[in-house]
Design an enzyme around this catalytic site. Sequence first.
Site, short mmCIF file in Angstrom:
data_model
loop_
_atom_site.label_atom_id
_atom_site.label_comp_id
_atom_site.label_asym_id
_atom_site.label_seq_id
_atom_site.Cartn_x
_atom_site.Cartn_y
_atom_site.Cartn_z
N GLY A 20 0.82 -1.26 0.14
CA GLY A 20 0.07 0.03 0.06
C GLY A 20 0.94 1.33 0.00
O GLY A 20 0.37 2.35 0.49
N ASN A 22 1.62 3.02 -2.63
CA ASN A 22 0.98 3.87 -3.41
C ASN A 22 -0.23 4.56 -3.14
O ASN A 22 -0.81 5.42 -3.08
CB ASN A 22 0.69 3.21 -4.90
CG ASN A 22 1.76 3.17 -5.88
OD1 ASN A 22 2.16 4.41 -6.48
ND2 ASN A 22 2.40 2.05 -6.09
N ILE A 93 -7.85 -9.91 -10.76
CA ILE A 93 -8.49 -9.31 -12.04
C ILE A 93 -10.08 -9.34 -11.89
O ILE A 93 -10.73 -10.18 -11.34
CB ILE A 93 -7.97 -10.45 -13.18
CG1 ILE A 93 -6.61 -10.62 -13.32
CG2 ILE A 93 -8.86 -9.92 -14.31
CD1 ILE A 93 -6.03 -11.55 -14.34
N ASN A 108 -5.43 2.25 -13.16
CA ASN A 108 -4.58 1.31 -12.44
C ASN A 108 -3.01 1.85 -12.72
O ASN A 108 -2.48 2.64 -13.68
CB ASN A 108 -4.63 -0.16 -12.96
CG ASN A 108 -3.66 -0.96 -12.51
OD1 ASN A 108 -3.35 -1.34 -11.45
ND2 ASN A 108 -3.08 -1.94 -13.36
N HIS A 110 0.58 0.25 -13.48
CA HIS A 110 1.47 -1.10 -13.62
C HIS A 110 3.02 -0.71 -13.65
O HIS A 110 3.45 0.18 -14.47
CB HIS A 110 0.91 -1.42 -15.00
CG HIS A 110 1.67 -2.67 -15.35
ND1 HIS A 110 1.25 -3.83 -14.96
CD2 HIS A 110 2.41 -3.07 -16.47
CE1 HIS A 110 1.66 -4.91 -15.20
NE2 HIS A 110 2.72 -4.51 -16.24
N ASP A 146 -4.31 -5.13 -18.35
CA ASP A 146 -3.15 -4.09 -18.59
C ASP A 146 -3.27 -3.37 -19.99
O ASP A 146 -2.07 -3.03 -20.70
CB ASP A 146 -1.81 -4.71 -18.31
CG ASP A 146 -1.59 -5.11 -17.02
OD1 ASP A 146 -2.21 -4.65 -15.99
OD2 ASP A 146 -0.96 -6.06 -16.66
N GLU A 175 6.58 5.64 -9.31
CA GLU A 175 5.14 5.53 -9.43
C GLU A 175 4.40 6.67 -8.55
O GLU A 175 3.43 7.00 -8.63
CB GLU A 175 4.70 4.00 -8.79
CG GLU A 175 5.21 3.04 -9.75
CD GLU A 175 4.74 1.46 -9.23
OE1 GLU A 175 3.79 1.34 -8.49
OE2 GLU A 175 5.87 0.58 -9.49
C1 GRF Z 1 3.61 -1.47 -7.48
O1 GRF Z 1 4.81 -1.51 -8.09
C2 GRF Z 1 2.50 -1.30 -8.59
O2 GRF Z 1 2.86 -0.94 -9.51
C3 GRF Z 1 2.41 -3.14 -8.45
O3 GRF Z 1 2.73 -3.52 -7.16
C4 GRF Z 1 3.55 -2.78 -6.59
C5 GRF Z 1 2.68 -2.23 -5.09
O4 GRF Z 1 3.12 -1.67 -4.53
N1 GRF Z 1 1.40 -3.52 -9.19
P1 GRF Z 1 2.46 -0.72 -3.32
O5 GRF Z 1 1.57 -1.84 -2.59
O6 GRF Z 1 1.81 0.44 -3.54
O7 GRF Z 1 3.39 -0.57 -2.16
#
Ligand code: GRF
Length: 188
Positions: A20, A22, A93, A108, A110, A146, A175
Amino acid sequence: MEKLTGLKKIKTAVFISGTGSNLKNIIKFSKLEKSPISIDLIVSNTNKAKGLSFADQFKIKKKIFNFKDIKKNILLLKKEKIRFICLAGFMKILSKDFIRKFDGRIINIHPSLLPKYKGLNTHSRAINNKDKFAGCTVHYVTAKLDSGKIIMQKKIKIAVKDNPASLAKKVLQQEHKLYPAAIKKVFN
Ligand code: GRF
């Protein structure tokens, strides 16, 4: 996409499955005046997702969804007046039916330069192929994995000494910058 902006921030749910980072970053962004969204719900497909702790930390509602019962999930999102969904490290998914209900309102992040490396293990695939660049992409979610329209991308150089873990770390930092920028772009 239908114009969702107005005086009020758009009620948004973030779907996670893991750490988490992000999610945390999007929550912080959502609190800024310039953010078009507020985070009103955190959804996970597993109660083991570490990122669920951010629900308590930031006093945001959290729900564990069993994604087999789409109707129930949609009802709950409606009840919370959720109008936009950000997937962030969400490993499940979504079904076609679910996506149809939120058509054009799910995005999303990726960890690759899509359309390269859809699916898993993006960093090791890029390194094994001796790619010069890696990166991350924010895109709309469609029924095809994706493959939805790209909103924004960030490209970084792969260093000779990079391994999948070091590359993942570098991409994750990007990200955290890219996701808020892409959210702003969606509502501009
Ligand atoms: C990120 O690299 C995201 O793009 C991928 O999984 C990772 C998740 O990181 N799908 P977090 O849970 O946000 O730390």
